[in-house]
Design a protein around this motif. Structure first.
Motif, PDB file in Angstrom:
ATOM      1  N   ALA A 184       1.293  -1.399  -0.323  1.00  0.00           N
ATOM      2  CA  ALA A 184       0.100  -0.297   0.599  1.00  0.00           C
ATOM      3  C   ALA A 184       0.803   1.309  -0.037  1.00  0.00           C
ATOM      4  O   ALA A 184       1.650   1.901   0.743  1.00  0.00           O
ATOM      5  N   ARG A 185       0.391   2.364  -0.257  1.00  0.00           N
ATOM      6  CA  ARG A 185       1.173   3.609  -0.255  1.00  0.00           C
ATOM      7  C   ARG A 185       1.603   4.112   0.794  1.00  0.00           C
ATOM      8  O   ARG A 185       2.779   5.022   1.202  1.00  0.00           O
ATOM      9  N   ALA A 186       0.011   3.764   2.093  1.00  0.00           N
ATOM     10  CA  ALA A 186       0.651   4.138   3.241  1.00  0.00           C
ATOM     11  C   ALA A 186       1.644   4.277   3.403  1.00  0.00           C
ATOM     12  O   ALA A 186       2.230   4.862   4.758  1.00  0.00           O
ATOM     13  N   PHE A 187       1.930   2.927   3.299  1.00  0.00           N
ATOM     14  CA  PHE A 187       4.006   2.873   4.001  1.00  0.00           C
ATOM     15  C   PHE A 187       5.118   3.229   3.866  1.00  0.00           C
ATOM     16  O   PHE A 187       5.860   3.382   3.793  1.00  0.00           O
ATOM     17  N   ILE A 188       4.780   3.573   2.305  1.00  0.00           N
ATOM     18  CA  ILE A 188       6.560   4.164   1.689  1.00  0.00           C
ATOM     19  C   ILE A 188       5.856   5.273   1.759  1.00  0.00           C
ATOM     20  O   ILE A 188       6.360   6.356   1.066  1.00  0.00           O
ATOM     21  N   GLU A 189       5.110   6.029   1.464  1.00  0.00           N
ATOM     22  CA  GLU A 189       4.484   7.665   0.701  1.00  0.00           C
ATOM     23  C   GLU A 189       3.545   8.621   1.998  1.00  0.00           C
ATOM     24  O   GLU A 189       3.847   9.628   1.962  1.00  0.00           O
ATOM     25  N   GLY A 190       2.752   7.657   2.906  1.00  0.00           N
ATOM     26  CA  GLY A 190       2.047   8.295   3.825  1.00  0.00           C
ATOM     27  C   GLY A 190       3.207   9.275   5.428  1.00  0.00           C
ATOM     28  O   GLY A 190       4.334   9.082   5.060  1.00  0.00           O
ATOM     29  N   GLU A 191       2.849  10.355   5.493  1.00  0.00           N
ATOM     30  CA  GLU A 191       2.982  10.916   6.696  1.00  0.00           C
ATOM     31  C   GLU A 191       3.510   9.646   7.552  1.00  0.00           C
ATOM     32  O   GLU A 191       3.005   8.910   8.278  1.00  0.00           O
ATOM     33  N   ARG A 192       4.841  10.503   8.321  1.00  0.00           N
ATOM     34  CA  ARG A 192       5.970   9.772   9.245  1.00  0.00           C
ATOM     35  C   ARG A 192       6.397  10.638  10.729  1.00  0.00           C
ATOM     36  O   ARG A 192       6.461  11.409   9.922  1.00  0.00           O
ATOM     37  N   ARG A 193       6.087   9.666  11.694  1.00  0.00           N
ATOM     38  CA  ARG A 193       5.907  10.759  12.639  1.00  0.00           C
ATOM     39  C   ARG A 193       6.566   9.461  13.802  1.00  0.00           C
ATOM     40  O   ARG A 193       6.265   8.397  14.273  1.00  0.00           O
ATOM     41  N   PHE A 194       7.915  10.070  14.040  1.00  0.00           N
ATOM     42  CA  PHE A 194       8.613   8.751  15.288  1.00  0.00           C
ATOM     43  C   PHE A 194       9.078   9.673  16.665  1.00  0.00           C
ATOM     44  O   PHE A 194       9.452  10.891  16.336  1.00  0.00           O
ATOM     45  N   TRP A 195       8.002   8.643  17.808  1.00  0.00           N
ATOM     46  CA  TRP A 195       8.952   9.818  19.020  1.00  0.00           C
ATOM     47  C   TRP A 195       8.739   8.423  20.470  1.00  0.00           C
ATOM     48  O   TRP A 195       8.477   7.818  19.860  1.00  0.00           O
ATOM     49  N   GLN A 196       9.030   9.404  21.166  1.00  0.00           N
ATOM     50  CA  GLN A 196       9.763   8.529  22.804  1.00  0.00           C
ATOM     51  C   GLN A 196       8.526   9.914  23.731  1.00  0.00           C
ATOM     52  O   GLN A 196       8.778  10.594  23.593  1.00  0.00           O
ATOM     53  N   ASP A 197       8.320   8.075  24.381  1.00  0.00           N
ATOM     54  CA  ASP A 197       7.269   9.252  25.434  1.00  0.00           C
ATOM     55  C   ASP A 197       7.810   8.585  27.004  1.00  0.00           C
ATOM     56  O   ASP A 197       7.694   6.832  27.074  1.00  0.00           O
ATOM     57  N   GLY A 198       8.957   8.777  27.216  1.00  0.00           N
ATOM     58  CA  GLY A 198       8.681   8.095  28.544  1.00  0.00           C
ATOM     59  C   GLY A 198       9.888   6.973  28.020  1.00  0.00           C
ATOM     60  O   GLY A 198      11.252   6.937  27.377  1.00  0.00           O
ATOM     61  N   GLU A 199       9.811   5.905  28.824  1.00  0.00           N
ATOM     62  CA  GLU A 199      10.199   4.357  27.929  1.00  0.00           C
ATOM     63  C   GLU A 199       9.534   4.091  27.216  1.00  0.00           C
ATOM     64  O   GLU A 199       9.895   2.647  27.071  1.00  0.00           O
ATOM     65  N   THR A 200       8.623   4.292  26.585  1.00  0.00           N
ATOM     66  CA  THR A 200       8.067   3.966  25.528  1.00  0.00           C
ATOM     67  C   THR A 200       8.653   4.693  24.003  1.00  0.00           C
ATOM     68  O   THR A 200       8.378   6.062  24.289  1.00  0.00           O
ATOM     69  N   VAL A 201       8.508   3.507  22.869  1.00  0.00           N
ATOM     70  CA  VAL A 201       8.936   4.197  22.005  1.00  0.00           C
ATOM     71  C   VAL A 201       7.322   4.296  20.449  1.00  0.00           C
ATOM     72  O   VAL A 201       6.449   3.344  20.418  1.00  0.00           O
ATOM     73  N   ASP A 334      13.293   4.312   9.461  1.00  0.00           N
ATOM     74  CA  ASP A 334      14.478   3.223  10.850  1.00  0.00           C
ATOM     75  C   ASP A 334      13.852   4.457  12.607  1.00  0.00           C
ATOM     76  O   ASP A 334      14.816   4.106  12.945  1.00  0.00           O
ATOM     77  N   GLY A 335      12.864   5.615  11.825  1.00  0.00           N
ATOM     78  CA  GLY A 335      13.340   6.007  13.047  1.00  0.00           C
ATOM     79  C   GLY A 335      12.471   5.684  14.355  1.00  0.00           C
ATOM     80  O   GLY A 335      13.238   5.981  15.643  1.00  0.00           O
ATOM     81  N   GLY A 336      11.538   4.648  14.604  1.00  0.00           N
ATOM     82  CA  GLY A 336      11.488   4.279  15.941  1.00  0.00           C
ATOM     83  C   GLY A 336      12.044   2.999  16.178  1.00  0.00           C
ATOM     84  O   GLY A 336      11.940   3.340  17.135  1.00  0.00           O
TER      85      GLY A 336
END
Length: 364
Positions: A184-201, A334-336
């Motif tokens: 699906a295009r979602a996986f390579i063309e979709g908007e991506r965001r990566f972040w850390q919240d305490g001890e979760t990613v 690879d951000g996550g």
């Protein structure tokens, strides 16, 4: 589903891996532990799982102190775990409670005991200091046992380091190249965001007003229909992940879209092998056994015939080298995975009282 019979891997020499210990790992599905014990290797340590006469689940050291036989291959007799080799029996506190040999003296030796909690249909094991075990730290996967959800699940042994499997779930872009039914295009063309919240990613992928993959589209009855897609992966140290696949007609509020939640738990057996415990839920077609069978077969194929072979061969090609020592290229997806690896490094170093070099403290 019965847990598959697993032979004990070769454990030559001292442990080779470095692990986070003051945390909860998934030991397996609670329903798989019945009247017969189960032997497992977790973090290169032999563990025997069994239920006592009251049905309470226990985890004790899996190597008999007499002639080192696998206790998990024995039997439960009168609520105690009997060694398959010479019949010594041990209770859930690790004490020998029966010696069938002349004299019947009970040895003072005790087996290691690991805190074990049965929650959300899973067995959670703590491999660190028992007094530090806190059941409040177990992630919430209550949907696994909620009657509002139909859940298919499995467990398998996978070749490859457990962090490679976490990487795989955190980077959804691999679907377009590994899973033909999930392209699906979602996986390579979709908007991506990566972040850390305490001890979760967290890793999030968003693609609005586009078609879904053929496989998911068919499951939802929406092949060729425009949909808004949201995919969020949440990583809990050291390797328990939730992936929410969310889709609905364009403009539908996210909380009103269809949700397919999934569990992916990777418990290290050795540096080369991993226990992979997975599940996916749905809140439609409840009670439809044929639908569940098809969903089960499709997911088993995706995980065992598509994901696992490529990760296995990648692991083999690493030839035991440290991930960072190989100087991996870092791509946009690879951000996550990078964040999870860096955070896990820091947690292990903190647990061991070590200090990481400044460059390893950096977060991608």
């Amino acid at each position: 589903m019965l847990a598959p019979a697993l032979s004990i891997p070769v454990l030559a020499g001292p442990p080779r891996g470095t692990y986070l210990r003051h945390c909860w790992y998934v030991a397996g599905w609670a329903d798989d532990l019945g009247s017969d014990p189960i032997d497992r290797i977790f973090l290169e340590e032999p563990v025997a799982l069994f239920r006592d006469e009251a049905g309470v689940a226990h985890a004790v050291g899996g190597r008999c102190p007499h002639r080192f036989a696998p206790l998990g291959q024995g039997r439960v007799i009168d609520g105690a775990l009997a060694c398959p080799y010479h019949g010594l029996r041990f209770d859930g506190a690790g004490a020998c409670v029966h010696n069938p040999h002349p004299g019947g003296q009970l040895p003072a030796t005790r087996l290691p005991v690991y805190p074990l909690v049965e929650r959300h249909g899973l067995l959670w094991i703590w491999m660190g200091e028992a007094e530090r075990a806190d059941a409040a730290l177990i992630p919430d996967f209550s949907w696994l046992v909620d009657s509002a959800w139909a859940v298919v699940h499995g467990i398998t042994r996978a070749e490859g380091h457990y962090e490679l499997y976490s990487d795989n779930i955190l980077d959804l872009s691999h679907a377009n190249f590994v899973h033909p039914a999930l392209v699906a295009r979602a996986f390579i063309e979709g908007e991506r965001r990566f972040w850390q919240d305490g001890e979760t990613v967290h890793a999030e992928y968003v693609r609005l007003n586009d078609t879904l993959s053929d496989g998911i589209g068919a499951m939802l009855g929406r092949v060729g229909q425009a949909q808004d897609f949201y995919g969020e992966v949440t990583w809990h140290a050291p390797a328990v992940l939730r992936f929410d696949y969310v889709a609905g007609p364009p403009g539908t509020p996210r909380e009103q879209c269809t949700l397919l939640p999934s569990l992916h738990a990777f418990t290290p057996e050795t540096p080369d092998t991993t226990h992979y415990i997975w599940a996916t839920g749905r809140d439609f077609a409840l009670g439809d056994a044929a639908f569940s069978q098809g969903m089960q077969a499709a997911l088993e194929h995706a995980f065992e015939r598509e994901d696992m072979p490529i990760i296995r061969d990648s692991h083999r090609l690493m030839r035991g080298a440290d991930f960072w020592a190989l100087k991996p290229l870092v791509l946009g997806g690879d951000g996550g995975g990078i964040r999870a690896r860096r955070l896990l490094q820091r947690l292990i170093a903190r647990e061991q009282g070590a200090t990481l070099p400044q460059d390893t403290e950096a977060t991608a």
